[in-house]
Design an enzyme around this catalytic site. Sequence first.
Site, PDB file in Angstrom:
ATOM      1  N   GLY A  11       0.840  -1.211   0.000  1.00 22.14           N
ATOM      2  CA  GLY A  11       0.000   0.000   0.000  1.00 22.14           C
ATOM      3  C   GLY A  11       0.867   1.249   0.000  1.00 22.14           C
ATOM      4  N   ARG A  25      19.231  10.866  -4.253  1.00 17.75           N
ATOM      5  CA  ARG A  25      20.182  11.982  -4.089  1.00 17.75           C
ATOM      6  C   ARG A  25      21.400  11.539  -3.277  1.00 17.75           C
ATOM      7  NH1 ARG A  25      17.095  17.149  -5.167  1.00 17.75           N
ATOM      8  NH2 ARG A  25      16.418  16.618  -7.275  1.00 17.75           N
ATOM      9  N   VAL A  57      13.878  13.071  -9.475  1.00 16.75           N
ATOM     10  CA  VAL A  57      13.205  13.242  -8.184  1.00 16.75           C
ATOM     11  C   VAL A  57      12.976  14.721  -7.836  1.00 16.75           C
ATOM     12  CG1 VAL A  57      13.841  11.011  -7.204  1.00 16.75           C
ATOM     13  CG2 VAL A  57      15.437  12.916  -7.002  1.00 16.75           C
ATOM     14  N   ARG A  72       0.464  -4.763  -4.934  1.00 17.19           N
ATOM     15  CA  ARG A  72       0.422  -5.925  -4.047  1.00 17.19           C
ATOM     16  C   ARG A  72       0.573  -7.121  -4.976  1.00 17.19           C
ATOM     17  NH1 ARG A  72      -0.688  -4.170   0.861  1.00 17.19           N
ATOM     18  NH2 ARG A  72      -2.142  -2.436   1.168  1.00 17.19           N
ATOM     19  N   GLY A 102       5.640  -1.872   3.722  1.00 17.65           N
ATOM     20  CA  GLY A 102       5.245  -2.403   5.027  1.00 17.65           C
ATOM     21  C   GLY A 102       5.810  -3.797   5.266  1.00 17.65           C
ATOM     22  N   ASP A 103       5.227  -4.539   6.205  1.00 20.12           N
ATOM     23  CA  ASP A 103       5.866  -5.809   6.572  1.00 20.12           C
ATOM     24  C   ASP A 103       5.836  -6.860   5.467  1.00 20.12           C
ATOM     25  OD1 ASP A 103       3.194  -6.106   6.977  1.00 20.12           O
ATOM     26  OD2 ASP A 103       3.325  -6.653   9.098  1.00 20.12           O
ATOM     27  N   THR A 125       4.352   2.871   5.450  1.00 18.61           N
ATOM     28  CA  THR A 125       2.933   2.469   5.542  1.00 18.61           C
ATOM     29  C   THR A 125       2.222   3.418   6.500  1.00 18.61           C
ATOM     30  OG1 THR A 125       1.390   0.822   6.445  1.00 18.61           O
ATOM     31  CG2 THR A 125       3.630   0.678   7.241  1.00 18.61           C
ATOM     32  N   ASP A 127       0.001   2.540   8.455  1.00 15.02           N
ATOM     33  CA  ASP A 127      -0.523   1.768   9.588  1.00 15.02           C
ATOM     34  C   ASP A 127       0.319   1.872  10.866  1.00 15.02           C
ATOM     35  OD1 ASP A 127      -2.491   0.896   7.846  1.00 15.02           O
ATOM     36  OD2 ASP A 127      -1.472  -0.969   7.357  1.00 15.02           O
ATOM     37  N   ASP A 129       2.566  -0.120  11.816  1.00 11.11           N
ATOM     38  CA  ASP A 129       2.463  -1.463  12.412  1.00 11.11           C
ATOM     39  C   ASP A 129       3.725  -2.291  12.211  1.00 11.11           C
ATOM     40  OD1 ASP A 129       2.249  -1.735   9.669  1.00 11.11           O
ATOM     41  OD2 ASP A 129       0.596  -3.170   9.722  1.00 11.11           O
ATOM     42  N   ILE A 250      -8.945   7.694   1.233  1.00  7.56           N
ATOM     43  CA  ILE A 250      -8.645   9.116   1.457  1.00  7.56           C
ATOM     44  C   ILE A 250      -7.420   9.221   2.370  1.00  7.56           C
ATOM     45  CG2 ILE A 250      -9.512  11.146   2.733  1.00  7.56           C
ATOM     46  CD1 ILE A 250     -11.127  10.875   0.275  1.00  7.56           C
ATOM     47  N   GLN A 251      -7.345   8.269   3.317  1.00 10.37           N
ATOM     48  CA  GLN A 251      -6.277   8.299   4.329  1.00 10.37           C
ATOM     49  C   GLN A 251      -4.894   8.040   3.741  1.00 10.37           C
ATOM     50  OE1 GLN A 251      -8.063   6.058   8.066  1.00 10.37           O
ATOM     51  NE2 GLN A 251      -9.052   5.381   6.204  1.00 10.37           N
ATOM     52  N   ARG A 252      -4.851   7.497   2.541  1.00 10.08           N
ATOM     53  CA  ARG A 252      -3.546   7.143   1.962  1.00 10.08           C
ATOM     54  C   ARG A 252      -2.961   8.243   1.082  1.00 10.08           C
ATOM     55  NH1 ARG A 252      -3.873   1.236   1.027  1.00 10.08           N
ATOM     56  NH2 ARG A 252      -3.079   1.562  -1.055  1.00 10.08           N
TER      57      ARG A 252
END
Length: 319
Positions: A11, A25, A57, A72, A102-103, A125, A127, A129, A250-252
Amino acid sequence: VKKIGVLTSGGDAPGMNAAIRGVVRTALSEKLEVFGVYDGYLGLYENRMKQLDRYSVSDMINKGGTFLGSARFSDFYKKKIRSIAANNVKKRKIDGLVVIGGDGSYIGAQKLTEIGVPCISIPGTIDNDVAGTDYTIGYFTALQTVVEAIDRLRDTSSSHQRISIVEVMGRYCGDLTLAAAIAGGCEFIVLPEIHYTKEELVIEIEAGIAKGKKHAIVAITEYICDVEKLARYIQKKTNRETRATILGHIQRGGAPVVYDRILASRMGAYAVELLIQGHQGKCVGVQNEKMVFNDITNALKNMKRTFKRDWLITAKKLY
Ligand code: F6P
């Protein structure tokens, strides 16, 4: 180390672009060549990579998402697929990879390291987590977004004297929900780390109503229950109009907040330094504001994130 690659996986998270920039850089300033891999492990397997220069970049520090793309790609769990990906890396004489994700991405990085592709992973991520770090890239931006959404919900639930349920991402980690609930002044908090029943939640809400609360916001982490059903249940039991809002992806999105930009830049630079020093199979973290690294295997298997129980106790006092 002469040539390295960088990819973003799983994600997406705000600040991933800033992390890629940090990698690119730093590598260029150390006279290394850098290749960007498109769409995470999928692009690695399909051999889709492009050499990056400092201008690749430019204007990326403040952009949400990841310009390299992410995916994914569950087939990466297959040995055969991974060995094709590793061969693509070796054929290009790439000496090491920086993997941002993420993990799930950590597992890929560990497996690639085992078959001769030295990897360093960076936690990216929303999360928060991942073990081995206090914070992951993207978490603080998502937190800001969630709190802004809760502020808006507060306006309308107050006007209508309603109960509002807000579902927050985080997969099986309640960090984002808990922090957002404190900052957003939510009256009730439901997290994966704590025992929950809808009956007990209703008792708590009713106690709030008895105290004179005219409206309330319940913050709940995703995957705990169907929040639409929960809203109907609460409405039936309390006789108060109840609405559910799923914040979703929206949160991402969005421009990374300052802390994420700094964290991403530091982690990107640090990951390249670790590759140059000959490290592999390590994951970068920030602990007490200092850059640290751990074995990916150790982070995945033995290191657990501790639940911020003291935060929850404080939050409950503020109900
Ligand atoms: O890991 C980030 C995350 O946004 C989780 O909070 C959520 O459970 C998941 O990804 C959603 O995944 P997708 O974007 O593949 O639907």
